[in-house]
Design a protein around this motif. Structure first.
Motif, PDB file in Angstrom:
ATOM      1  N   ALA A  81     -16.458 -26.594  13.286  1.00 15.58           N
ATOM      2  CA  ALA A  81     -15.623 -27.541  13.585  1.00 15.58           C
ATOM      3  C   ALA A  81     -16.466 -28.323  12.832  1.00 15.58           C
ATOM      4  O   ALA A  81     -16.069 -29.678  12.325  1.00 15.58           O
ATOM      5  CB  ALA A  81     -14.632 -27.610  15.445  1.00 15.58           C
ATOM      6  N   GLY A 141     -12.217 -22.198  13.719  1.00 10.87           N
ATOM      7  CA  GLY A 141     -12.927 -23.352  13.740  1.00 10.87           C
ATOM      8  C   GLY A 141     -13.740 -24.734  12.226  1.00 10.87           C
ATOM      9  O   GLY A 141     -12.956 -25.299  12.732  1.00 10.87           O
ATOM     10  N   LYS A 147     -15.906 -32.091  26.198  1.00 10.17           N
ATOM     11  CA  LYS A 147     -15.395 -31.997  25.644  1.00 10.17           C
ATOM     12  C   LYS A 147     -14.325 -32.260  25.517  1.00 10.17           C
ATOM     13  O   LYS A 147     -13.415 -33.214  25.070  1.00 10.17           O
ATOM     14  CB  LYS A 147     -15.446 -31.201  24.386  1.00 10.17           C
ATOM     15  N   ILE A 191     -16.526 -21.286  17.934  1.00 10.37           N
ATOM     16  CA  ILE A 191     -15.378 -22.530  17.412  1.00 10.37           C
ATOM     17  C   ILE A 191     -15.680 -24.186  16.665  1.00 10.37           C
ATOM     18  O   ILE A 191     -15.973 -25.043  15.965  1.00 10.37           O
ATOM     19  CB  ILE A 191     -14.190 -22.433  18.140  1.00 10.37           C
ATOM     20  N   ALA A 192     -16.757 -24.510  17.889  1.00 12.89           N
ATOM     21  CA  ALA A 192     -16.678 -25.557  17.982  1.00 12.89           C
ATOM     22  C   ALA A 192     -17.954 -26.211  16.720  1.00 12.89           C
ATOM     23  O   ALA A 192     -18.040 -26.895  16.220  1.00 12.89           O
ATOM     24  CB  ALA A 192     -17.927 -26.680  19.103  1.00 12.89           C
ATOM     25  N   LEU A 219      -9.540 -25.501  12.024  1.00 13.04           N
ATOM     26  CA  LEU A 219      -9.438 -26.530  13.654  1.00 13.04           C
ATOM     27  C   LEU A 219     -10.221 -28.145  13.513  1.00 13.04           C
ATOM     28  O   LEU A 219     -10.617 -28.628  14.685  1.00 13.04           O
ATOM     29  CB  LEU A 219     -10.232 -25.967  15.066  1.00 13.04           C
ATOM     30  N   SER A 220     -11.284 -27.840  12.543  1.00 14.60           N
ATOM     31  CA  SER A 220     -11.929 -29.185  12.447  1.00 14.60           C
ATOM     32  C   SER A 220     -11.036 -30.823  11.583  1.00 14.60           C
ATOM     33  O   SER A 220     -11.382 -31.611  12.679  1.00 14.60           O
ATOM     34  CB  SER A 220     -12.538 -29.414  10.477  1.00 14.60           C
ATOM     35  N   THR A 250      -9.149 -27.738  20.042  1.00 17.35           N
ATOM     36  CA  THR A 250     -10.405 -26.956  20.417  1.00 17.35           C
ATOM     37  C   THR A 250     -10.786 -28.139  22.134  1.00 17.35           C
ATOM     38  O   THR A 250     -11.479 -27.214  22.310  1.00 17.35           O
ATOM     39  CB  THR A 250     -11.341 -27.745  19.320  1.00 17.35           C
ATOM     40  N   PRO A 255     -15.504 -20.229  22.042  1.00 18.18           N
ATOM     41  CA  PRO A 255     -15.476 -21.738  22.385  1.00 18.18           C
ATOM     42  C   PRO A 255     -16.539 -22.472  21.616  1.00 18.18           C
ATOM     43  O   PRO A 255     -16.449 -23.335  20.411  1.00 18.18           O
ATOM     44  CB  PRO A 255     -15.024 -22.647  23.882  1.00 18.18           C
TER      45      PRO A 255
END
Length: 235
Positions: A116, A175, A62, A112-113, A179-180, A186, A109
């Motif tokens: 997102a 996310g 990523k 969060i992904a 954060l999207s 991210t 993380p």
């Protein structure tokens, strides 16, 4: 849709607490024996393989996809250096929290992904939630043992794991809502986590999982990595 995201993230996080419960049952209801000792080390090795698969198949790709070389290298190096300093401080106090730190550094993380990508690719989010949940189970099992050996009581450790299990929902919501639209942030977070995880794996987790004159325990790492490969292939 929000309810579905919370359920997915909740499942991914619930295995943190479940892993702690299973570790507690294993410690108290399975008699001490060479087989028990080998099982513990095999699970440690298996967890290390899963963490390594998260690093190699999810977090670093990523970062490489979204970031240029210099920003990616800086994020990775800062993560490694920061967790080296944390590890030095913890070692002076006699703590054994490397597995817990590594677990949280890929759990948060990835959660969060999960948030997102949920609105963009629901099918990928579903499989990612399953993958995260499968990762957390052996990692939490090993982390429970480490914390208890560090002096934490069983009750306190389970309480910590109970609250940590909600980090998946918190991370997914962050996310999804914040954060999207910022994939670079991210990616930086994932690359930073990768540096720290790799340091912890090599310095603490892999050496602890080795058992002299036993070769099957190390096979656990390969099987753990295979779980990651299968999960990534399905996603």
């Amino acid at each position: 849709m929000l309810t579905k995201l919370i359920l997915f993230a909740g499942f991914a996080g619930a295995t943190v607490f479940l892993g702690g419960v299973l570790a507690n049952l294993f410690n108290h209801h399975v008699k001490d024996s060479p087989v028990k000792y080998e099982t513990i080390h095999t699970l440690m090795s298996f967890g290390a393989g899963i963490i390594l698969s998260a690093l190699a198949l999810v977090l670093i790709p990523k970062g490489m996809e979204e970031l240029d070389v210099l920003p990616m290298a800086i994020s990775f190096a800062v993560g490694a250096l920061l967790f080296m300093l944390i590890d030095v401080k913890l070692s002076k106090s006699g703590g054994q929290t490397a597995t817990l730190l590594a677990m949280m550094m890929d759990f948060v993380p990835e959660s969060i992904a999960l948030g997102a990508v949920f609105a963009i690719e629901p099918s990928m989010a579903t499989l990612l939630a399953i993958f995260i949940g499968l990762q957390n189970l052996p990692e939490a099992f090993n982390s429970f043992r480490d914390l208890v050996q560090s002096g934490f009581t069983t009750g306190k450790t389970l309480l910590i794991f109970f609250f940590l299990s909600f980090f998946g929902i918190i991370g997914a919501l962050i996310g999804h809502y914040f954060l999207s639209d910022y994939p670079n942030i991210t990616a930086h977070l994932m690359t930073f986590a990768s540096g720290g995880i790799l340091y912890l794996l090599i310095q603490d987790i892999i050496p602890e999982s080795k058992l002299e004159n036993n070769y099957l325990t190390s096979l656990g790492a390969s099987l753990g990595f295979l779980v990651g490969i299968i999960g990534e292939k399905l996603i």
